[in-house]
Design an enzyme around this catalytic site. Structure first.
Site, PDB file in Angstrom:
ATOM      1  N   ASP A 179     -16.911  -3.521  28.194  1.00 48.61           N
ATOM      2  CA  ASP A 179     -17.712  -4.503  28.933  1.00 48.61           C
ATOM      3  C   ASP A 179     -17.024  -5.870  28.988  1.00 48.61           C
ATOM      4  OD1 ASP A 179     -18.016  -5.251  26.261  1.00 48.61           O
ATOM      5  OD2 ASP A 179     -20.210  -5.195  26.263  1.00 48.61           O
ATOM      6  N   GLU A 180     -15.981  -6.056  28.154  1.00 48.43           N
ATOM      7  CA  GLU A 180     -15.337  -7.373  28.094  1.00 48.43           C
ATOM      8  C   GLU A 180     -14.619  -7.728  29.394  1.00 48.43           C
ATOM      9  OE1 GLU A 180     -13.453  -8.295  24.376  1.00 48.43           O
ATOM     10  OE2 GLU A 180     -14.691  -6.868  23.293  1.00 48.43           O
ATOM     11  N   LYS A 237      -7.262  -4.581  29.749  1.00 49.06           N
ATOM     12  CA  LYS A 237      -8.183  -3.478  30.031  1.00 49.06           C
ATOM     13  C   LYS A 237      -8.604  -3.516  31.508  1.00 49.06           C
ATOM     14  CE  LYS A 237      -9.640  -0.835  27.493  1.00 49.06           C
ATOM     15  NZ  LYS A 237      -9.099   0.489  27.022  1.00 49.06           N
ATOM     16  N   ILE A 287     -12.881   5.226  17.769  1.00 48.62           N
ATOM     17  CA  ILE A 287     -13.766   5.966  18.682  1.00 48.62           C
ATOM     18  C   ILE A 287     -13.152   7.327  19.014  1.00 48.62           C
ATOM     19  CG2 ILE A 287     -15.032   5.899  20.860  1.00 48.62           C
ATOM     20  CD1 ILE A 287     -14.718   2.846  20.849  1.00 48.62           C
ATOM     21  N   TYR A 301     -17.386 -16.675  13.171  1.00 48.68           N
ATOM     22  CA  TYR A 301     -16.698 -17.581  14.100  1.00 48.68           C
ATOM     23  C   TYR A 301     -17.692 -18.553  14.736  1.00 48.68           C
ATOM     24  CZ  TYR A 301     -12.862 -14.089  14.003  1.00 48.68           C
ATOM     25  OH  TYR A 301     -11.862 -13.219  13.638  1.00 48.68           O
ATOM     26  N   ASP A 309      -1.352  10.485  19.766  1.00 50.34           N
ATOM     27  CA  ASP A 309      -1.594   9.154  19.191  1.00 50.34           C
ATOM     28  C   ASP A 309      -0.298   8.659  18.547  1.00 50.34           C
ATOM     29  OD1 ASP A 309      -4.455   7.641  17.984  1.00 50.34           O
ATOM     30  OD2 ASP A 309      -2.491   7.042  17.230  1.00 50.34           O
ATOM     31  N   LEU A 349      -0.135   6.516  16.183  1.00 50.68           N
ATOM     32  CA  LEU A 349      -0.397   6.095  14.800  1.00 50.68           C
ATOM     33  C   LEU A 349       0.147   4.685  14.556  1.00 50.68           C
ATOM     34  CD1 LEU A 349       0.175   9.392  12.742  1.00 50.68           C
ATOM     35  CD2 LEU A 349      -1.965   8.421  13.588  1.00 50.68           C
ATOM     36  N   TYR A 394      -6.686  -9.290  25.700  1.00 50.53           N
ATOM     37  CA  TYR A 394      -7.162  -7.907  25.562  1.00 50.53           C
ATOM     38  C   TYR A 394      -7.949  -7.472  26.795  1.00 50.53           C
ATOM     39  CZ  TYR A 394     -10.468  -4.197  24.302  1.00 50.53           C
ATOM     40  OH  TYR A 394     -11.241  -3.059  24.319  1.00 50.53           O
TER      41      TYR A 394
HETATM   42  P1  NAD Z   1      -8.616   1.620  17.761  1.00 47.19           P
HETATM   43  O1  NAD Z   1      -7.758   0.396  17.742  1.00 47.19           O
HETATM   44  O2  NAD Z   1      -9.415   1.965  16.553  1.00 47.19           O
HETATM   45  O3  NAD Z   1      -7.704   2.896  18.076  1.00 47.19           O
HETATM   46  C1  NAD Z   1      -6.701   2.883  19.044  1.00 47.19           C
HETATM   47  C2  NAD Z   1      -5.850   4.129  18.846  1.00 47.19           C
HETATM   48  O4  NAD Z   1      -4.849   4.134  19.880  1.00 47.19           O
HETATM   49  C3  NAD Z   1      -5.131   4.171  17.517  1.00 47.19           C
HETATM   50  O5  NAD Z   1      -5.254   5.447  16.940  1.00 47.19           O
HETATM   51  C4  NAD Z   1      -3.682   3.880  17.871  1.00 47.19           C
HETATM   52  O6  NAD Z   1      -2.745   4.492  17.002  1.00 47.19           O
HETATM   53  C5  NAD Z   1      -3.601   4.458  19.278  1.00 47.19           C
HETATM   54  N1  NAD Z   1      -2.529   3.844  20.086  1.00 47.19           N
HETATM   55  C6  NAD Z   1      -2.287   2.517  20.244  1.00 47.19           C
HETATM   56  N2  NAD Z   1      -1.208   2.348  21.022  1.00 47.19           N
HETATM   57  C7  NAD Z   1      -0.779   3.586  21.383  1.00 47.19           C
HETATM   58  C8  NAD Z   1       0.272   4.075  22.191  1.00 47.19           C
HETATM   59  N3  NAD Z   1       1.134   3.218  22.809  1.00 47.19           N
HETATM   60  N4  NAD Z   1       0.409   5.393  22.369  1.00 47.19           N
HETATM   61  C9  NAD Z   1      -0.447   6.254  21.761  1.00 47.19           C
HETATM   62  N5  NAD Z   1      -1.449   5.866  20.961  1.00 47.19           N
HETATM   63  C10 NAD Z   1      -1.617   4.538  20.779  1.00 47.19           C
HETATM   64  O7  NAD Z   1      -9.531   1.475  19.040  1.00 47.19           O
HETATM   65  P2  NAD Z   1     -11.028   1.952  19.274  1.00 47.19           P
HETATM   66  O8  NAD Z   1     -11.941   0.908  18.765  1.00 47.19           O
HETATM   67  O9  NAD Z   1     -11.178   3.346  18.823  1.00 47.19           O
HETATM   68  O10 NAD Z   1     -11.087   1.886  20.861  1.00 47.19           O
HETATM   69  C11 NAD Z   1     -10.789   3.036  21.662  1.00 47.19           C
HETATM   70  C12 NAD Z   1     -10.880   2.651  23.120  1.00 47.19           C
HETATM   71  O11 NAD Z   1     -12.193   2.167  23.402  1.00 47.19           O
HETATM   72  C13 NAD Z   1      -9.924   1.542  23.523  1.00 47.19           C
HETATM   73  O12 NAD Z   1      -9.416   1.837  24.793  1.00 47.19           O
HETATM   74  C14 NAD Z   1     -10.807   0.295  23.572  1.00 47.19           C
HETATM   75  O13 NAD Z   1     -10.311  -0.639  24.509  1.00 47.19           O
HETATM   76  C15 NAD Z   1     -12.120   0.887  24.007  1.00 47.19           C
HETATM   77  N6  NAD Z   1     -13.309   0.130  23.578  1.00 47.19           N
HETATM   78  C16 NAD Z   1     -13.538  -0.081  22.236  1.00 47.19           C
HETATM   79  C17 NAD Z   1     -14.694  -0.763  21.847  1.00 47.19           C
HETATM   80  C18 NAD Z   1     -15.012  -0.983  20.395  1.00 47.19           C
HETATM   81  O14 NAD Z   1     -16.040  -1.599  20.096  1.00 47.19           O
HETATM   82  N7  NAD Z   1     -14.231  -0.487  19.445  1.00 47.19           N
HETATM   83  C19 NAD Z   1     -15.581  -1.243  22.813  1.00 47.19           C
HETATM   84  C20 NAD Z   1     -15.296  -1.017  24.160  1.00 47.19           C
HETATM   85  C21 NAD Z   1     -14.174  -0.314  24.520  1.00 47.19           C
HETATM   86  P1  TYD Z   2     -15.070  -7.830  17.062  1.00 42.66           P
HETATM   87  O1  TYD Z   2     -15.551  -6.792  16.094  1.00 42.66           O
HETATM   88  O2  TYD Z   2     -13.679  -8.356  16.895  1.00 42.66           O
HETATM   89  O3  TYD Z   2     -15.320  -7.266  18.534  1.00 42.66           O
HETATM   90  P2  TYD Z   2     -15.141  -7.982  19.981  1.00 42.66           P
HETATM   91  O4  TYD Z   2     -14.312  -9.192  19.835  1.00 42.66           O
HETATM   92  O5  TYD Z   2     -14.470  -6.908  20.754  1.00 42.66           O
HETATM   93  O6  TYD Z   2     -16.535  -8.296  20.459  1.00 42.66           O
HETATM   94  O7  TYD Z   2     -16.036  -9.077  16.984  1.00 42.66           O
HETATM   95  C1  TYD Z   2     -17.409  -8.962  17.259  1.00 42.66           C
HETATM   96  C2  TYD Z   2     -17.988 -10.342  17.267  1.00 42.66           C
HETATM   97  O8  TYD Z   2     -17.891 -10.887  15.941  1.00 42.66           O
HETATM   98  C3  TYD Z   2     -17.227 -11.309  18.164  1.00 42.66           C
HETATM   99  O9  TYD Z   2     -18.169 -12.201  18.757  1.00 42.66           O
HETATM  100  C4  TYD Z   2     -16.323 -12.062  17.209  1.00 42.66           C
HETATM  101  C5  TYD Z   2     -17.138 -12.100  15.926  1.00 42.66           C
HETATM  102  N1  TYD Z   2     -16.346 -12.078  14.675  1.00 42.66           N
HETATM  103  C6  TYD Z   2     -16.642 -13.026  13.678  1.00 42.66           C
HETATM  104  O10 TYD Z   2     -17.520 -13.880  13.824  1.00 42.66           O
HETATM  105  N2  TYD Z   2     -15.911 -12.976  12.522  1.00 42.66           N
HETATM  106  C7  TYD Z   2     -14.915 -12.055  12.329  1.00 42.66           C
HETATM  107  O11 TYD Z   2     -14.252 -12.076  11.247  1.00 42.66           O
HETATM  108  C8  TYD Z   2     -14.655 -11.090  13.345  1.00 42.66           C
HETATM  109  C9  TYD Z   2     -13.578 -10.060  13.187  1.00 42.66           C
HETATM  110  C10 TYD Z   2     -15.408 -11.140  14.510  1.00 42.66           C
END
Ligand code: NAD
Ligand code: TYD
Length: 368
Positions: free
Chosen positions: A138-139, A167, A17, A220, A38, A40, A163
């Site tokens: 939202d989790e 958060k 994101i 799952y 970041d 990385l 997780y």
């Molecule tokens: P991601 O795992 O793809 O990216 C996380 C980034 O943070 C990576 O680039 C990683 O290198 C960096 N990072 C991790 N630990 C670090 C540290 N100690 N110092 C500096 N950088 C560090 O995550 P994402 O999916 O892009 O999510 C971004 C944010 O949005 C997170 O806070 C996550 O909780 C939140 N979020 C994500 C989703 C989703 O669906 N992906 C949904 C709701 C909220």
């Molecule tokens: P995920 O992408 O891990 O997001 P989150 O756990 O943050 O919601 O998973 C999305 C949904 O898909 C979650 O209900 C778990 C399910 N899931 C599977 O059924 N199989 C998989 O291999 C993965 C990674 C997730």
């Protein structure tokens, strides 16, 4: 009251994101530095920011948000007035297998950023106006039953995974820094994101890539869990609105208006990949393992596997507050968004193929 960010520090800007947001911000603003910070980790990928190198406004710094001294130095050096905090350990399954990194980055790391921001912006008054935006999930609200009202900003916290617990802890610290020290903060709690640059351990890219290789599609449990899918571009637009127009100390829920069961989502992805592979000859040559390359259906690859422990049954978001106060409304329809996402993964196979050797295989074969 409006706020216009000038020099921004984007933590986690090399993640899924974060990288989408960096691109969005550079595209939609004309001035001010964009400092990406970041560590990385396995999830961070400098390739997510490819093509931005020549932009003079953009600086990439590799480092850890837990390192408060480095954060302070960056805030000072670049006269940062806005932090947009994405950095986190973000994968629920990993948090179940090993919560420690989540506590360190998500709780201690967020606190390190808050301390540095308070020290410079509140104690030393280095900038006239500031904002600390925290990206949450939202989790934190736990799990809904089928008939429950969607989460709203006053829904009590009930995190179920390590997780979401970390958060939630971070969200509370952000709130406390606003209430106690007067830090100008905003928080967004959003639903499941999807779109370009998502690391292929998450459901949507994992399913797309497994179909292309003819590998099993792990669903799952019964697959009847419900998620509200939010296109990452809608999320980026929501964050920009909150940064500029959100009230200090407030929380905004951001949803995609797209509640879907996991099994329906997986079947939908199967249909899109089948259609594209069937109609584009070059794809059946590039991905001969894809079922459609042999006239079969991808959904034959679906396997119901052991459920995730503590698996939340349903998430749903009421984003009426963001709509009312900020004019937010998601623009991308799920079916069209999924199709464009599949097309992005097909057009950018080099991006994900480079990741497969690194961490991916371990996750495809994982079990608890
Ligand atoms: P991601 O795992 O793809 O990216 C996380 C980034 O943070 C990576 O680039 C990683 O290198 C960096 N990072 C991790 N630990 C670090 C540290 N100690 N110092 C500096 N950088 C560090 O995550 P994402 O999916 O892009 O999510 C971004 C944010 O949005 C997170 O806070 C996550 O909780 C939140 N979020 C994500 C989703 C989703 O669906 N992906 C949904 C709701 C909220
Ligand atoms: P995920 O992408 O891990 O997001 P989150 O756990 O943050 O919601 O998973 C999305 C949904 O898909 C979650 O209900 C778990 C399910 N899931 C599977 O059924 N199989 C998989 O291999 C993965 C990674 C997730």
């Amino acid at each position: 009251m409006s706020f216009e960010p000038n020099n921004v520090l984007i933590t986690g800007g090399a993640g899924f994101i974060g990288a989408n947001f960096v691109r969005h911000w550079l595209d939609t603003t004309q001035q001010g530095k964009v400092v990406v910070f970041d560590a990385l980790t396995y999830a961070g990928n400098i390739e997510n920011l490819a093509g931005l190198d020549k932009n003079l406004r953009y600086v990439f710094v590799r480092g850890d948000i837990c390192d408060e001294a480095v954060v302070r130095q960056l805030l000072e050096q670049h006269r940062i007035d806005t932090i947009i905090h994405f950095a986190a350990e973000s994968h629920v399954d990993r948090s179940i297998l090993g919560p420690d990194d989540f506590i360190r980055t998500n709780v201690v790391g967020t606190h390190s950023l808050l301390k540095a921001a308070k020290s410079l912006w509140i104690d030393q008054k280095t900038v006239a106006a500031h904002r600390f935006h925290h990206v949450s999930t939202d989790e934190v609200y736990g799990s809904l039953g089928p008939e429950d009202e969607p989460f709203h900003e006053a829904t009590p916290y009930a995190p179920n995974s390590p997780y979401s617990a970390t958060k939630a802890g971070a969200d509370h610290l952000v709130r406390a820094y606003h209430e106690t020290y007067g830090l100008d903060t905003t928080v967004t709690n959003c639903s499941n994101n999807y779109g370009p640059y998502q690391f292929p351990e998450k459901l949507i890219p994992l399913i797309i890539i497994n179909i292309l290789h003819g590998k099993p599609l792990p669903v799952y449990g019964d697959g009847m869990q419900v998620r509200d899918w939010l296109h990452v571009a809608d999320h980026c637009e929501a964050i920009a609105l909150v940064l500029r127009h959100g009230m200090s100390g407030e929380v905004y829920n951001v949803g995609g208006n797209s509640e879907t069961t996991n099994i329906d989502l997986v079947h939908g992805l199967c249909a899109v990949v089948d259609d594209l592979v069937t109609t584009r000859d070059e794809l059946s040559v590039a991905f001969p393992g894809a079922p459609a390359a042999e006239g079969k259906q991808a959904k034959s690859l679906v396997r119901h596997v052991r459920d995730r422990p503590g698996h939340d049954r349903r998430y749903a978001i009421n984003f009426a507050k963001a709509k009312r106060e900020l004019g937010y409304c998601p623009q991308r329809d799920l079916a069209a968004g999924l199709r464009s996402t599949v097309e992005w993964y097909l057009e950018n196979a080099q991006w994900w193929q480079a990741l497969l050797g690194r961490e991916y295989t371990e996750w495809v074969n994982k079990n608890y």
